[in-house]
Design a protein around this motif. Sequence first.
Motif, PDB file in Angstrom:
ATOM      1  N   ASP A 172      44.605  55.357 -11.030  1.00  0.00           N
ATOM      2  CA  ASP A 172      43.997  55.340 -12.358  1.00  0.00           C
ATOM      3  C   ASP A 172      44.616  54.247 -13.227  1.00  0.00           C
ATOM      4  OD1 ASP A 172      46.435  56.561 -12.392  1.00  0.00           O
ATOM      5  OD2 ASP A 172      45.858  58.178 -13.763  1.00  0.00           O
ATOM      6  N   GLY A 173      45.907  53.969 -13.024  1.00  0.00           N
ATOM      7  CA  GLY A 173      46.549  52.901 -13.782  1.00  0.00           C
ATOM      8  C   GLY A 173      45.994  51.527 -13.448  1.00  0.00           C
ATOM      9  N   CYS A 174      45.681  51.309 -12.171  1.00  0.00           N
ATOM     10  CA  CYS A 174      45.108  50.015 -11.768  1.00  0.00           C
ATOM     11  C   CYS A 174      43.725  49.811 -12.379  1.00  0.00           C
ATOM     12  CB  CYS A 174      45.032  49.924 -10.250  1.00  0.00           C
ATOM     13  SG  CYS A 174      46.638  49.827  -9.429  1.00  0.00           S
ATOM     14  N   LEU A 175      42.923  50.864 -12.397  1.00  0.00           N
ATOM     15  CA  LEU A 175      41.600  50.761 -13.013  1.00  0.00           C
ATOM     16  C   LEU A 175      41.702  50.539 -14.515  1.00  0.00           C
ATOM     17  CD1 LEU A 175      39.706  53.570 -11.073  1.00  0.00           C
ATOM     18  CD2 LEU A 175      39.496  51.109 -10.780  1.00  0.00           C
ATOM     19  N   ARG A 176      42.712  51.133 -15.132  1.00  0.00           N
ATOM     20  CA  ARG A 176      42.918  50.916 -16.564  1.00  0.00           C
ATOM     21  C   ARG A 176      43.317  49.474 -16.830  1.00  0.00           C
ATOM     22  NH1 ARG A 176      46.502  54.397 -17.192  1.00  0.00           N
ATOM     23  NH2 ARG A 176      48.306  53.028 -17.158  1.00  0.00           N
ATOM     24  N   GLU A 177      44.168  48.924 -15.981  1.00  0.00           N
ATOM     25  CA  GLU A 177      44.597  47.537 -16.163  1.00  0.00           C
ATOM     26  C   GLU A 177      43.461  46.550 -15.901  1.00  0.00           C
ATOM     27  OE1 GLU A 177      47.564  46.537 -17.316  1.00  0.00           O
ATOM     28  OE2 GLU A 177      47.981  48.653 -17.597  1.00  0.00           O
ATOM     29  N   LEU A 178      42.538  46.910 -15.004  1.00  0.00           N
ATOM     30  CA  LEU A 178      41.388  46.041 -14.758  1.00  0.00           C
ATOM     31  C   LEU A 178      40.487  45.955 -15.980  1.00  0.00           C
ATOM     32  CD1 LEU A 178      40.183  46.857 -11.130  1.00  0.00           C
ATOM     33  CD2 LEU A 178      40.944  44.657 -11.984  1.00  0.00           C
ATOM     34  N   GLY A 179      40.493  46.996 -16.799  1.00  0.00           N
ATOM     35  CA  GLY A 179      39.656  47.007 -17.993  1.00  0.00           C
ATOM     36  C   GLY A 179      38.233  47.439 -17.731  1.00  0.00           C
ATOM     37  N   TYR A 180      37.930  47.982 -16.529  1.00  0.00           N
ATOM     38  CA  TYR A 180      36.575  48.394 -16.204  1.00  0.00           C
ATOM     39  C   TYR A 180      36.254  49.790 -16.718  1.00  0.00           C
ATOM     40  CZ  TYR A 180      35.550  44.439 -13.185  1.00  0.00           C
ATOM     41  OH  TYR A 180      35.289  43.187 -12.707  1.00  0.00           O
ATOM     42  N   LEU A 181      37.245  50.638 -16.872  1.00  0.00           N
ATOM     43  CA  LEU A 181      37.012  52.010 -17.286  1.00  0.00           C
ATOM     44  C   LEU A 181      37.696  52.285 -18.614  1.00  0.00           C
ATOM     45  CD1 LEU A 181      37.463  53.997 -13.942  1.00  0.00           C
ATOM     46  CD2 LEU A 181      35.386  53.082 -14.933  1.00  0.00           C
ATOM     47  N   ARG A 182      36.947  52.875 -19.545  1.00  0.00           N
ATOM     48  CA  ARG A 182      37.524  53.292 -20.813  1.00  0.00           C
ATOM     49  C   ARG A 182      38.283  54.594 -20.624  1.00  0.00           C
ATOM     50  NH1 ARG A 182      32.115  52.295 -24.543  1.00  0.00           N
ATOM     51  NH2 ARG A 182      31.916  50.041 -24.148  1.00  0.00           N
ATOM     52  N   ALA A 183      38.882  55.063 -21.713  1.00  0.00           N
ATOM     53  CA  ALA A 183      39.704  56.276 -21.633  1.00  0.00           C
ATOM     54  C   ALA A 183      38.871  57.478 -21.190  1.00  0.00           C
ATOM     55  CB  ALA A 183      40.361  56.539 -22.983  1.00  0.00           C
ATOM     56  N   GLU A 184      37.648  57.603 -21.738  1.00  0.00           N
ATOM     57  CA  GLU A 184      36.797  58.734 -21.371  1.00  0.00           C
ATOM     58  C   GLU A 184      36.399  58.663 -19.901  1.00  0.00           C
ATOM     59  OE1 GLU A 184      33.489  58.742 -23.985  1.00  0.00           O
ATOM     60  OE2 GLU A 184      34.675  59.139 -25.797  1.00  0.00           O
ATOM     61  N   ALA A 185      36.050  57.472 -19.435  1.00  0.00           N
ATOM     62  CA  ALA A 185      35.650  57.318 -18.036  1.00  0.00           C
ATOM     63  C   ALA A 185      36.827  57.572 -17.095  1.00  0.00           C
ATOM     64  CB  ALA A 185      35.083  55.930 -17.800  1.00  0.00           C
ATOM     65  N   LEU A 186      38.013  57.178 -17.503  1.00  0.00           N
ATOM     66  CA  LEU A 186      39.201  57.434 -16.681  1.00  0.00           C
ATOM     67  C   LEU A 186      39.466  58.929 -16.556  1.00  0.00           C
ATOM     68  CD1 LEU A 186      41.716  54.649 -17.784  1.00  0.00           C
ATOM     69  CD2 LEU A 186      40.928  55.084 -15.465  1.00  0.00           C
ATOM     70  N   GLN A 187      39.327  59.643 -17.665  1.00  0.00           N
ATOM     71  CA  GLN A 187      39.549  61.087 -17.631  1.00  0.00           C
ATOM     72  C   GLN A 187      38.490  61.773 -16.781  1.00  0.00           C
ATOM     73  OE1 GLN A 187      42.254  62.654 -18.837  1.00  0.00           O
ATOM     74  NE2 GLN A 187      41.422  64.426 -17.743  1.00  0.00           N
ATOM     75  N   GLU A 188      37.260  61.297 -16.872  1.00  0.00           N
ATOM     76  CA  GLU A 188      36.188  61.852 -16.039  1.00  0.00           C
ATOM     77  C   GLU A 188      36.470  61.605 -14.565  1.00  0.00           C
ATOM     78  OE1 GLU A 188      31.341  61.419 -15.402  1.00  0.00           O
ATOM     79  OE2 GLU A 188      32.360  60.362 -17.042  1.00  0.00           O
ATOM     80  N   MET A 189      37.020  60.438 -14.231  1.00  0.00           N
ATOM     81  CA  MET A 189      37.378  60.140 -12.844  1.00  0.00           C
ATOM     82  C   MET A 189      38.454  61.105 -12.363  1.00  0.00           C
ATOM     83  SD  MET A 189      39.424  56.900 -11.286  1.00  0.00           S
ATOM     84  CE  MET A 189      40.887  57.618 -12.027  1.00  0.00           C
ATOM     85  N   ARG A 190      39.478  61.350 -13.205  1.00  0.00           N
ATOM     86  CA  ARG A 190      40.554  62.270 -12.810  1.00  0.00           C
ATOM     87  C   ARG A 190      40.021  63.682 -12.591  1.00  0.00           C
ATOM     88  NH1 ARG A 190      43.050  59.772 -17.519  1.00  0.00           N
ATOM     89  NH2 ARG A 190      44.357  58.001 -16.888  1.00  0.00           N
ATOM     90  N   ASP A 191      39.015  64.064 -13.381  1.00  0.00           N
ATOM     91  CA  ASP A 191      38.488  65.424 -13.297  1.00  0.00           C
ATOM     92  C   ASP A 191      37.535  65.622 -12.126  1.00  0.00           C
ATOM     93  OD1 ASP A 191      39.924  65.977 -15.583  1.00  0.00           O
ATOM     94  OD2 ASP A 191      38.227  65.686 -16.949  1.00  0.00           O
ATOM     95  N   THR A 192      36.824  64.569 -11.714  1.00  0.00           N
ATOM     96  CA  THR A 192      35.745  64.739 -10.728  1.00  0.00           C
ATOM     97  C   THR A 192      36.011  64.112  -9.370  1.00  0.00           C
ATOM     98  OG1 THR A 192      34.633  62.730 -11.524  1.00  0.00           O
ATOM     99  CG2 THR A 192      34.025  64.828 -12.578  1.00  0.00           C
ATOM    100  N   ALA A 193      36.975  63.191  -9.266  1.00  0.00           N
ATOM    101  CA  ALA A 193      37.158  62.445  -8.010  1.00  0.00           C
ATOM    102  C   ALA A 193      37.470  63.359  -6.829  1.00  0.00           C
ATOM    103  CB  ALA A 193      38.257  61.397  -8.178  1.00  0.00           C
ATOM    104  N   HIS A 194      38.192  64.452  -7.070  1.00  0.00           N
ATOM    105  CA  HIS A 194      38.588  65.355  -5.984  1.00  0.00           C
ATOM    106  C   HIS A 194      37.719  66.607  -5.925  1.00  0.00           C
ATOM    107  CE1 HIS A 194      42.114  63.008  -4.889  1.00  0.00           C
ATOM    108  NE2 HIS A 194      42.454  62.935  -6.167  1.00  0.00           N
ATOM    109  N   THR A 195      36.542  66.593  -6.600  1.00  0.00           N
ATOM    110  CA  THR A 195      35.630  67.722  -6.573  1.00  0.00           C
ATOM    111  C   THR A 195      34.444  67.419  -5.666  1.00  0.00           C
ATOM    112  OG1 THR A 195      34.402  66.917  -8.503  1.00  0.00           O
ATOM    113  CG2 THR A 195      36.295  68.357  -8.916  1.00  0.00           C
ATOM    114  N   VAL A 196      33.532  68.401  -5.522  1.00  0.00           N
ATOM    115  CA  VAL A 196      32.358  68.223  -4.658  1.00  0.00           C
ATOM    116  C   VAL A 196      31.428  67.122  -5.171  1.00  0.00           C
ATOM    117  CG1 VAL A 196      30.300  69.347  -3.732  1.00  0.00           C
ATOM    118  CG2 VAL A 196      32.478  70.580  -3.795  1.00  0.00           C
ATOM    119  N   PRO A 197      31.073  67.092  -6.467  1.00  0.00           N
ATOM    120  CA  PRO A 197      30.212  65.984  -6.930  1.00  0.00           C
ATOM    121  C   PRO A 197      30.838  64.623  -6.704  1.00  0.00           C
ATOM    122  CG  PRO A 197      30.272  67.724  -8.561  1.00  0.00           C
ATOM    123  CD  PRO A 197      31.318  68.062  -7.546  1.00  0.00           C
ATOM    124  N   GLY A 198      32.163  64.512  -6.934  1.00  0.00           N
ATOM    125  CA  GLY A 198      32.858  63.259  -6.694  1.00  0.00           C
ATOM    126  C   GLY A 198      32.643  62.229  -7.789  1.00  0.00           C
TER     127      GLY A 198
END
Length: 411
Positions: A172-198
């Motif tokens: 998540d830190g690398c994606l933040r440094e790339l500047g592609y994901l905002r804070a909300e999108a990063l949190q959504e990634m943390r919440d969904t990446a390891h779930t069934v929807p993905g």
Amino acid sequence: MGVLMSKKQQVEKVQKCTAVVSAFQAGIKDRPPTTKPADGEEEESDGPARTSANPEEKNKDEADKEETEGNAAPSTSRQASLQTRDECKVNQEAWSRLRDGKGVEPEDLDKTHQLTPPAFVRPKREADDDQPVEVELEKKEQPPRDEMCDVCEVWTADDLFPCRICTRVFHDGCLRELGYLRAEALQEMRDTAHTVPGWSCYYCDNLNLLLTEEEMYSLMETFKQCKIIPESCLVSDELLQYRHFVSKLQFDKDLTDEQEEEVLGQFAALDPEKKGHIEWSDFLYFESLAMLRKFRTENSMVRLLTAKERDKARSVFLGLHLDKDGMITRAECRQAQQSWFHNLNKDSQSCNVSISQVGPICESSPGSSGSEKSKTGDSRPVTWADFLRESAIYILAARPNSSAMHIPLPL
């Protein structure tokens, strides 16, 4: 590809500036020197100058006033021209990013601590692109996940977040440094990446990257002719105006009242949170899928599917044909095509959106036939190969993380 082209443009600009400076310097050398008046002439001119000092001073003051007033107007026009030039530069940069995907020149990054975003390379059509693809039903591929972060190439076990479409994993830190994901999108990634929807990574989320350079050029030309500004949100009136222009451009006729209602239905499907506007990415993905349906065959779109997507399609098909005869019905096929979006939409209502709310269907889609014809064809058998070909466009449309519907659902 985009980085190389932009570097070439910079070199051309430098060459043009150098040529202008050289021409200016040559002009100064060729200019004849100004001759100074002789001392006698200066002394002779002093006499009458002193006698008429008052009138000349008045004329001089008036000239100074006119000069200051004249300078004020050019300064205002100069500021306006500079502002227009800045806006043109911003638009050109936006068009460049649109052409190259979401890539940005490394020297254009404002923050020194940011990592360099990758330069996206658009796919190329192969000679056998439209030939049938043999995908076995019983043989699952189950591709293993990458072990190291796609950005920093470091392994840190549980701190890596996988993409549900491809095999890439990220910090998540690398994606933040790339500047592609905002804070909300990063949190959504943390919440969904390891779930069934993905969660879809920035490669797979961007459906526009599926277009070739030729297809992207055609889409950009349409945007330019319709005066669509990249990276800007669209309200319903702007989407209607765009559809009217495209209809006039391609078919030489205006939209009917029924077609206008369909466009408003598309707007509602692309604005599930009812913000009153649609995001640029959602509009771009919708148009990109329309380009795929227009220029690609079903076999070509099957080749765009990843191993994970093919495995999921296998599981859906095997779960539907319980009699193990290798066939499913047309109704079950449409049900499966709708199921791709059920786990992705945050709003349960958006999962059940009707086709009248979404917009027109392409003539080649399964739901484009009349209602009576579709009812009689509900029991028509569909093989695994047919199911995969017809479902490919819907599987691709389900890639983005956005809850907007980027494609009309089948009836």
